[in-house]
Design a protein around this motif. Structure first.
Motif, PDB file in Angstrom:
ATOM      1  N   ARG A 144       0.705  -1.188  -0.032  1.00 47.10           N
ATOM      2  CA  ARG A 144       0.035  -0.012   0.192  1.00 47.10           C
ATOM      3  C   ARG A 144       0.972   1.246   0.002  1.00 47.10           C
ATOM      4  N   GLU A 145       1.859   1.269   1.038  1.00 49.56           N
ATOM      5  CA  GLU A 145       2.678   2.401   0.937  1.00 49.56           C
ATOM      6  C   GLU A 145       3.493   2.658  -0.392  1.00 49.56           C
ATOM      7  N   GLU A 146       4.003   1.573  -1.231  1.00 50.05           N
ATOM      8  CA  GLU A 146       4.572   2.041  -2.376  1.00 50.05           C
ATOM      9  C   GLU A 146       3.853   2.527  -3.555  1.00 50.05           C
ATOM     10  N   ALA A 147       2.523   1.767  -3.314  1.00 48.29           N
ATOM     11  CA  ALA A 147       1.333   2.385  -4.152  1.00 48.29           C
ATOM     12  C   ALA A 147       1.094   3.811  -4.064  1.00 48.29           C
ATOM     13  N   PHE A 148       0.860   4.468  -2.997  1.00 45.18           N
ATOM     14  CA  PHE A 148       0.745   5.476  -2.708  1.00 45.18           C
ATOM     15  C   PHE A 148       1.792   6.502  -3.038  1.00 45.18           C
ATOM     16  N   ALA A 149       3.208   5.975  -2.782  1.00 45.89           N
ATOM     17  CA  ALA A 149       4.081   6.695  -2.927  1.00 45.89           C
ATOM     18  C   ALA A 149       4.373   7.100  -4.588  1.00 45.89           C
ATOM     19  N   ILE A 150       4.321   5.971  -5.343  1.00 47.97           N
ATOM     20  CA  ILE A 150       4.078   6.506  -6.913  1.00 47.97           C
ATOM     21  C   ILE A 150       3.045   6.900  -7.188  1.00 47.97           C
ATOM     22  N   ARG A 151       1.910   6.799  -6.719  1.00 44.22           N
ATOM     23  CA  ARG A 151       0.647   7.654  -7.163  1.00 44.22           C
ATOM     24  C   ARG A 151       0.846   9.041  -6.689  1.00 44.22           C
ATOM     25  N   TYR A 152       1.360   9.366  -5.763  1.00 46.92           N
ATOM     26  CA  TYR A 152       1.304  10.805  -5.278  1.00 46.92           C
ATOM     27  C   TYR A 152       2.791  11.420  -5.269  1.00 46.92           C
ATOM     28  N   HIS A 153       3.665  10.886  -6.325  1.00 51.03           N
ATOM     29  CA  HIS A 153       5.411  11.256  -6.607  1.00 51.03           C
ATOM     30  C   HIS A 153       5.320  12.676  -7.030  1.00 51.03           C
ATOM     31  N   MET A 154       4.049  13.251  -7.522  1.00 48.80           N
ATOM     32  CA  MET A 154       4.135  14.620  -7.997  1.00 48.80           C
ATOM     33  C   MET A 154       3.925  15.711  -7.058  1.00 48.80           C
ATOM     34  N   GLY A 155       3.302  15.314  -5.887  1.00 49.52           N
ATOM     35  CA  GLY A 155       3.185  16.087  -4.911  1.00 49.52           C
ATOM     36  C   GLY A 155       2.217  17.208  -5.047  1.00 49.52           C
ATOM     37  N   PHE A 156       2.533  18.379  -4.763  1.00 51.55           N
ATOM     38  CA  PHE A 156       1.698  19.244  -4.769  1.00 51.55           C
ATOM     39  C   PHE A 156       1.833  19.910  -6.148  1.00 51.55           C
ATOM     40  N   ALA A 157       2.647  19.369  -7.254  1.00 49.83           N
ATOM     41  CA  ALA A 157       2.791  19.848  -8.436  1.00 49.83           C
ATOM     42  C   ALA A 157       1.625  19.302  -9.483  1.00 49.83           C
ATOM     43  N   SER A 158       1.049  18.379  -8.687  1.00 48.44           N
ATOM     44  CA  SER A 158      -0.172  17.771  -9.344  1.00 48.44           C
ATOM     45  C   SER A 158      -1.263  18.682  -9.576  1.00 48.44           C
ATOM     46  N   VAL A 159      -2.558  18.048 -10.273  1.00 48.43           N
ATOM     47  CA  VAL A 159      -3.574  18.836 -10.474  1.00 48.43           C
ATOM     48  C   VAL A 159      -4.516  18.143  -9.446  1.00 48.43           C
ATOM     49  N   GLU A 160      -3.923  17.570  -8.691  1.00 46.75           N
ATOM     50  CA  GLU A 160      -4.762  16.745  -7.486  1.00 46.75           C
ATOM     51  C   GLU A 160      -5.249  17.529  -6.418  1.00 46.75           C
ATOM     52  N   ASP A 161      -6.251  17.354  -5.867  1.00 42.26           N
ATOM     53  CA  ASP A 161      -6.562  18.028  -4.792  1.00 42.26           C
ATOM     54  C   ASP A 161      -5.495  18.230  -3.616  1.00 42.26           C
TER      55      ASP A 161
END
Length: 195
Positions: A144-161
């Protein structure tokens, strides 16, 4: 040792999870341009092999970050070599087969000339980090932690909430560490290629 040889060596040394051999086989196959692709169309790593270089830079930056005493003792970030290799080397699989060579017009010394460039053409528009997780998961299981790390690797630079990014960083410190390594590689090591 070439960067391709280095990638394969790190991968084979540390990534032993069931299915990892098939994933590497895919990366090396004619169906994947991972080792030749750029990391972006116009910015960091916008040259043949840029994606490979970027992946190795992120690996090196993540390894360095996780060696900090504060990170280990105060933050409790202690991850296996396998986890470090997986999240850093594979975080941008979403870029495989997405960049096509083309040209664009630029003005130089008052004259218009055509220069080579890359055009982004994603035939599987599944997002960025989530697409990488999806692609990896077709071959091997992620924690789970690996999946979340890869999913959110763009951090606040992404268009994500931003609330989702912040919550992911709180819940999964590896996501913050990978994002930090990705930004360090992108902005300080690679930067924008001179035109």
């Amino acid at each position: 040792m070439t960067n391709k040889e280095r990638f394969i060596e790190i991968y084979k040394t540390y990534i032993k999870r069931p299915g990892s051999e098939k994933l590497l086989e895919y990366l090396l196959s004619p169906h994947s341009d991972f080792f030749e692709a750029p990391a972006s169309a116009r910015f960091h790593g916008n040259y043949d092999g840029g994606l490979l270089d970027h992946s190795l830079n992120v690996y090196d930056c993540l390894k360095d970050y996780l060696q900090r005493e504060r990170v280990k003792s105060t933050y409790g970030m202690n991850y296996s070599e396998e986890t470090i290799a997986i999240v850093s080397l594979l975080h941008d699989l979403c870029k495989i087969n997405c960049y096509k060579k083309g040209t664009r017009n630029v003005k130089k010394d008052g004259q218009w000339i055509q220069v080579p460039n890359y055009e982004f053409d994603d035939q599987m528009p599944y997002g960025h980090g989530e697409k990488s997780v999806y692609m990896i998961s077709g071959y091997m299981r992620l924690t789970r932690e690996e999946a979340f790390a890869i999913r959110y690797h763009m951090g606040f630079a992404s268009v994500e909430d931003a609330r989702n990014v912040g919550k992911a960083f709180e819940m999964f410190p590896l996501a913050f560490a990978l994002s930090t390594a990705d930004m360090e590689a992108t902005y300080f090591i690679e930067g924008k290629k001179d035109e």
